[in-house]
Design a protein around this motif. Structure first.
Motif, PDB file in Angstrom:
ATOM      1  N   MET A   1     -20.761  -4.513  11.309  1.00  0.00           N
ATOM      2  CA  MET A   1     -20.754  -3.094  11.610  1.00  0.00           C
ATOM      3  C   MET A   1     -20.270  -2.863  13.039  1.00  0.00           C
ATOM      4  O   MET A   1     -20.392  -3.731  13.897  1.00  0.00           O
ATOM      5  CB  MET A   1     -22.152  -2.499  11.455  1.00  0.00           C
ATOM      6  CG  MET A   1     -23.182  -3.014  12.453  1.00  0.00           C
ATOM      7  SD  MET A   1     -24.791  -2.183  12.333  1.00  0.00           S
ATOM      8  CE  MET A   1     -24.376  -0.545  12.900  1.00  0.00           C
ATOM      9  N   LYS A   2     -19.697  -1.688  13.277  1.00  0.00           N
ATOM     10  CA  LYS A   2     -19.277  -1.305  14.615  1.00  0.00           C
ATOM     11  C   LYS A   2     -20.348  -0.416  15.225  1.00  0.00           C
ATOM     12  O   LYS A   2     -20.836   0.510  14.598  1.00  0.00           O
ATOM     13  CB  LYS A   2     -17.941  -0.564  14.566  1.00  0.00           C
ATOM     14  CG  LYS A   2     -16.773  -1.442  14.117  1.00  0.00           C
ATOM     15  CD  LYS A   2     -15.479  -0.664  14.133  1.00  0.00           C
ATOM     16  CE  LYS A   2     -14.307  -1.543  13.703  1.00  0.00           C
ATOM     17  NZ  LYS A   2     -13.028  -0.800  13.701  1.00  0.00           N
ATOM     18  N   SER A   3     -20.718  -0.726  16.460  1.00  0.00           N
ATOM     19  CA  SER A   3     -21.744   0.056  17.131  1.00  0.00           C
ATOM     20  C   SER A   3     -21.494   0.013  18.620  1.00  0.00           C
ATOM     21  O   SER A   3     -20.942  -0.959  19.155  1.00  0.00           O
ATOM     22  CB  SER A   3     -23.137  -0.501  16.815  1.00  0.00           C
ATOM     23  OG  SER A   3     -24.131   0.179  17.542  1.00  0.00           O
ATOM     24  N   LEU A 141     -27.846  -7.166  14.084  1.00  0.00           N
ATOM     25  CA  LEU A 141     -28.286  -5.777  14.225  1.00  0.00           C
ATOM     26  C   LEU A 141     -27.946  -5.257  15.612  1.00  0.00           C
ATOM     27  O   LEU A 141     -27.859  -6.033  16.573  1.00  0.00           O
ATOM     28  CB  LEU A 141     -29.785  -5.655  13.976  1.00  0.00           C
ATOM     29  CG  LEU A 141     -30.761  -6.125  15.064  1.00  0.00           C
ATOM     30  CD1 LEU A 141     -32.109  -5.436  14.872  1.00  0.00           C
ATOM     31  CD2 LEU A 141     -30.950  -7.639  15.023  1.00  0.00           C
ATOM     32  N   PRO A 142     -27.723  -3.942  15.709  1.00  0.00           N
ATOM     33  CA  PRO A 142     -27.480  -3.344  17.026  1.00  0.00           C
ATOM     34  C   PRO A 142     -28.781  -3.273  17.799  1.00  0.00           C
ATOM     35  O   PRO A 142     -29.839  -2.987  17.231  1.00  0.00           O
ATOM     36  CB  PRO A 142     -26.963  -1.942  16.672  1.00  0.00           C
ATOM     37  CG  PRO A 142     -27.557  -1.643  15.335  1.00  0.00           C
ATOM     38  CD  PRO A 142     -27.654  -2.956  14.620  1.00  0.00           C
ATOM     39  N   LEU A 143     -28.746  -3.551  19.100  1.00  0.00           N
ATOM     40  CA  LEU A 143     -29.967  -3.597  19.896  1.00  0.00           C
ATOM     41  C   LEU A 143     -29.837  -2.707  21.134  1.00  0.00           C
ATOM     42  O   LEU A 143     -29.391  -3.159  22.193  1.00  0.00           O
ATOM     43  CB  LEU A 143     -30.290  -5.034  20.309  1.00  0.00           C
ATOM     44  CG  LEU A 143     -31.698  -5.233  20.867  1.00  0.00           C
ATOM     45  CD1 LEU A 143     -32.747  -4.974  19.791  1.00  0.00           C
ATOM     46  CD2 LEU A 143     -31.868  -6.634  21.419  1.00  0.00           C
ATOM     47  N   SER A 386     -29.315   7.932  10.156  1.00  0.00           N
ATOM     48  CA  SER A 386     -29.410   6.475  10.267  1.00  0.00           C
ATOM     49  C   SER A 386     -28.074   5.880  10.692  1.00  0.00           C
ATOM     50  O   SER A 386     -28.006   5.041  11.595  1.00  0.00           O
ATOM     51  CB  SER A 386     -29.853   5.868   8.923  1.00  0.00           C
ATOM     52  OG  SER A 386     -31.128   6.300   8.567  1.00  0.00           O
ATOM     53  N   GLN A 387     -27.015   6.329  10.036  1.00  0.00           N
ATOM     54  CA  GLN A 387     -25.695   5.785  10.355  1.00  0.00           C
ATOM     55  C   GLN A 387     -25.318   6.073  11.801  1.00  0.00           C
ATOM     56  O   GLN A 387     -24.867   5.184  12.530  1.00  0.00           O
ATOM     57  CB  GLN A 387     -24.645   6.382   9.407  1.00  0.00           C
ATOM     58  CG  GLN A 387     -23.246   5.841   9.648  1.00  0.00           C
ATOM     59  CD  GLN A 387     -22.270   6.269   8.573  1.00  0.00           C
ATOM     60  OE1 GLN A 387     -22.666   6.698   7.507  1.00  0.00           O
ATOM     61  NE2 GLN A 387     -20.993   6.173   8.852  1.00  0.00           N
ATOM     62  N   ASN A 388     -25.519   7.321  12.231  1.00  0.00           N
ATOM     63  CA  ASN A 388     -25.161   7.678  13.605  1.00  0.00           C
ATOM     64  C   ASN A 388     -26.060   6.970  14.619  1.00  0.00           C
ATOM     65  O   ASN A 388     -25.600   6.569  15.687  1.00  0.00           O
ATOM     66  CB  ASN A 388     -25.253   9.193  13.800  1.00  0.00           C
ATOM     67  CG  ASN A 388     -24.171   9.939  13.047  1.00  0.00           C
ATOM     68  OD1 ASN A 388     -23.115   9.381  12.747  1.00  0.00           O
ATOM     69  ND2 ASN A 388     -24.416  11.197  12.720  1.00  0.00           N
ATOM     70  N   ALA A 389     -27.345   6.825  14.267  1.00  0.00           N
ATOM     71  CA  ALA A 389     -28.280   6.187  15.196  1.00  0.00           C
ATOM     72  C   ALA A 389     -27.913   4.730  15.427  1.00  0.00           C
ATOM     73  O   ALA A 389     -27.849   4.272  16.574  1.00  0.00           O
ATOM     74  CB  ALA A 389     -29.706   6.300  14.656  1.00  0.00           C
ATOM     75  N   PHE A 390     -27.671   3.979  14.352  1.00  0.00           N
ATOM     76  CA  PHE A 390     -27.378   2.554  14.501  1.00  0.00           C
ATOM     77  C   PHE A 390     -25.961   2.308  15.030  1.00  0.00           C
ATOM     78  O   PHE A 390     -25.683   1.239  15.564  1.00  0.00           O
ATOM     79  CB  PHE A 390     -27.599   1.834  13.181  1.00  0.00           C
ATOM     80  CG  PHE A 390     -29.032   1.879  12.713  1.00  0.00           C
ATOM     81  CD1 PHE A 390     -30.055   1.489  13.553  1.00  0.00           C
ATOM     82  CD2 PHE A 390     -29.357   2.333  11.440  1.00  0.00           C
ATOM     83  CE1 PHE A 390     -31.382   1.536  13.142  1.00  0.00           C
ATOM     84  CE2 PHE A 390     -30.676   2.388  11.016  1.00  0.00           C
ATOM     85  CZ  PHE A 390     -31.695   1.996  11.872  1.00  0.00           C
ATOM     86  N   ASN A 391     -25.096   3.305  14.883  1.00  0.00           N
ATOM     87  CA  ASN A 391     -23.757   3.198  15.470  1.00  0.00           C
ATOM     88  C   ASN A 391     -23.744   3.560  16.948  1.00  0.00           C
ATOM     89  O   ASN A 391     -22.721   3.412  17.620  1.00  0.00           O
ATOM     90  CB  ASN A 391     -22.766   4.106  14.735  1.00  0.00           C
ATOM     91  CG  ASN A 391     -22.295   3.503  13.424  1.00  0.00           C
ATOM     92  OD1 ASN A 391     -22.332   2.284  13.256  1.00  0.00           O
ATOM     93  ND2 ASN A 391     -21.847   4.321  12.498  1.00  0.00           N
TER      94      ASN A 391
END
Length: 536
Positions: A1-3, A141-143, A386-391
């Motif tokens: 995923m891109k974040s 996961l994005p951190l 959720s999508q915007n938060a983790f991105n």
């Protein structure tokens, strides 16, 4: 995923734990279900399927995660929020966060579409996908910062709360409808109101069924023909989305097209799900019945209202009576034949009462429709958030930091165990753990030791002043004090003592004698004593 957040491997932040059950008292056995998290096994299963001997079961403590590696899918990894430990199957994997990850943030990520994709990518197995701990460690996961993790979890938790509330409202309306039915008509099998009885065969013009050609493994588009799956009526409510696309080289049977006003019945399924019945209030065109679903066609002169008949068929006692007609060979799904179904004897109240009840159903269904649309909107909002938060695409500066919760106290326990050696510990004031006179009893049994620990915890708390409360420090002080008071005894405080201390802390938080504060310098939650001169 891109974040926009750094991407890390989960294995650097978690550790597997495998504490076997050695408790002196009974601990309940729980299962990790997809929807409900940790659920009592006796509530989840229709019969007790776990062993009477639970000495080999794994202990899950508050603040730890658990899942069944052989039945892994979205939602089945869950976090224990109970204020007590539970037991799970020896097959389950138990793990905990060691550092830098907020538990609720991790849980919501693992349940998101991103997390589900990572879970699927790291499963293994030739027959059934299985997520081993080594696969879990590879999940990326994005951190974001700990503060932003807390904000994301808090924001998503708010929307989850609204979703749960809407689902509860829908369930309450169903319960209301069942209550109204019983109030007006009584139990249909016992028939305590003495309604006249008629066989279903006397009311029916026909019992129709469709066909089940080999369909495509996807839902039909709006303009395409589709064939219903059993799931379209399994929950006793019609769901038009539960269908498969009819291949374009197969001509649809127009006679089998489902229409508004149809009453559908599942003739074959598992014993718990067979005899499901659903009324079609509305439907998209071009949907066909399969051969596993019946459609009731009533005689024109039959004194029946189809909506009343729907609620009659889904009544618990009436449905169980119909399910008893199911037959099938061992290992196969039970089937209810048309012949057996026609023999069912039904208690029928006068038509005007059926119509009166039907009017009530329509009003309640209109309310449910609005709630259902609200639920759908909230679920779409949750997915987008959720999508915007983790991105990393949300402006989190506009999301306030929530007040510390019991979960945060659990995070303090984890930090005590996993990162104390790497943390600069504030200098403790001079603390005296008194000789209470029950030391000898504490050396002999665990109950007396709880009394001693309680007295020492209270003494420790009241002498801290503004220094953070730490169970690790308290255990070191208590162990040292035990050695001073009785140097000839080698008693060592263990896991059961630590569990009792954690319970004491939760009770102190509830009573207001301990409070939780956020340490900006250390970027972490701390516990502090709430004394008269240092109120919450």
């Amino acid at each position: 995923m891109k974040s926009r957040f750094p991407i890390v491997e989960l294995g650097n932040y978690i550790r597997q734990v495998s504490q076997r059950n050695r408790a002196e008292t009974d601990i309940e056995v729980f299962s990790v279900t997809n929807s409900e998290g940790f659920t009592r096994s006796s509530d989840y299963f229709s019969k007790e399927v776990f062993s009477k001997d639970v000495s080999n079961y794994k202990v899950v403590n508050p603040g730890q995660f658990s899942y069944n590696p052989s039945r892994i899918n979205v939602g089945s990894i869950n976090y224990l929020r109970h204020d007590r430990s539970v037991l799970v199957s020896p097959l389950y994997i138990v793990f905990e966060v060691q550092k830098d990850i907020y538990a609720d943030y991790l849980l919501r990520y693992l349940k998101s579409d991103f997390g589900n994709a990572q879970i699927r990518a790291n499963t293994e197995g030739a027959v059934r996908d299985s997520l081993k701990f080594k696969g879990l460690e590879k999940i990326k996961l994005p951190l974001p910062s700990l503060n932003d993790q807390i904000r994301i979890a808090h924001l998503l938790g708010k929307v989850e709360g609204l979703i749960a509330q809407r689902k509860q409202h829908l369930q309450q309306l169903d319960t209301l409808l069942n209550s109204i039915f019983l109030e007006m008509f009584g139990d249909p099998v016992r028939n305590e109101k003495g309604w006249r009885k008629q066989k279903l065969s006397d009311l029916l013009e026909d019992i129709e069924s469709g066909k089940s050609p080999k369909c495509e493994a996807r839902q039909a588009d709006v303009e395409e023909w589709g064939v219903l799956k059993l799931g379209a009526i399994t929950r006793c409510r019609f769901d038009e989305k539960e269908n498969k696309a009819l291949p374009k080289d197969i001509a649809p049977s127009l006679r089998d097209e489902v229409r508004a006003g149809d009453l559908l019945f599942s003739r074959k399924n598992t014993y718990d799900l067979v005899a499901a019945c659903a009324y079609v209030f509305k439907t998209r065109p071009k949907l066909l019945m399969p051969d596993l679903i019946f459609r009731f066609s009533f005689k024109q002169n039959a004194d029946v209202n189809p909506i009343f008949m729907w609620r009659l068929f889904v009544n618990d006692s009436q449905r169980k009576a119909i399910q008893s007609l199911a037959a099938g060979a061992a290992g196969s799904m039970p089937n209810i034949s048309k012949g057996n179904l026609k023999t069912v004897s039904l208690a029928l109240p006068p038509l005007h009462l059926q119509n009166q009840f039907s009017s009530i159903v329509l009003k309640i269904e209109a309310i449910k429709s609005r709630y259902q649309q609200s639920l759908t909107d909230l679920e779409c909002l949750f997915s987008a958030l959720s999508q915007n938060a983790f991105n990393g695409e949300l402006d989190l500066t506009r999301v306030p930091m929530p007040k510390p919760s019991t979960q945060d106290a659990t995070a303090v326990f984890q930090e005590d165990q996993t990162s104390m050696s790497a943390t600069v510990v504030p200098t403790l004031p001079a603390i005296n753990l008194p000789d209470t006179g029950n030391l000898l009893a504490a050396l002999e049994n665990s109950e007396a030791r709880k009394t001693l620990i309680t007295e020492w915890l209270e003494a420790y708390r009241t002498q801290l002043v503004d220094t953070p409360f730490s169970l690790q420090q308290f255990m070191e002080l208590a162990q040292s004090r035990l050695a001073d008071l009785n140097p000839d005894n080698d008693l060592v405080m263990g896991a059961s003592d630590y569990e009792y201390m954690k319970t004491w802390v939760f009770e102190a938080l509830a009573a207001g004698t301990l409070k939780q504060v956020f340490d900006d310098a250390g970027n972490r939650i701390e516990l502090k004593a709430a004394l008269e001169h240092n109120p919450i």
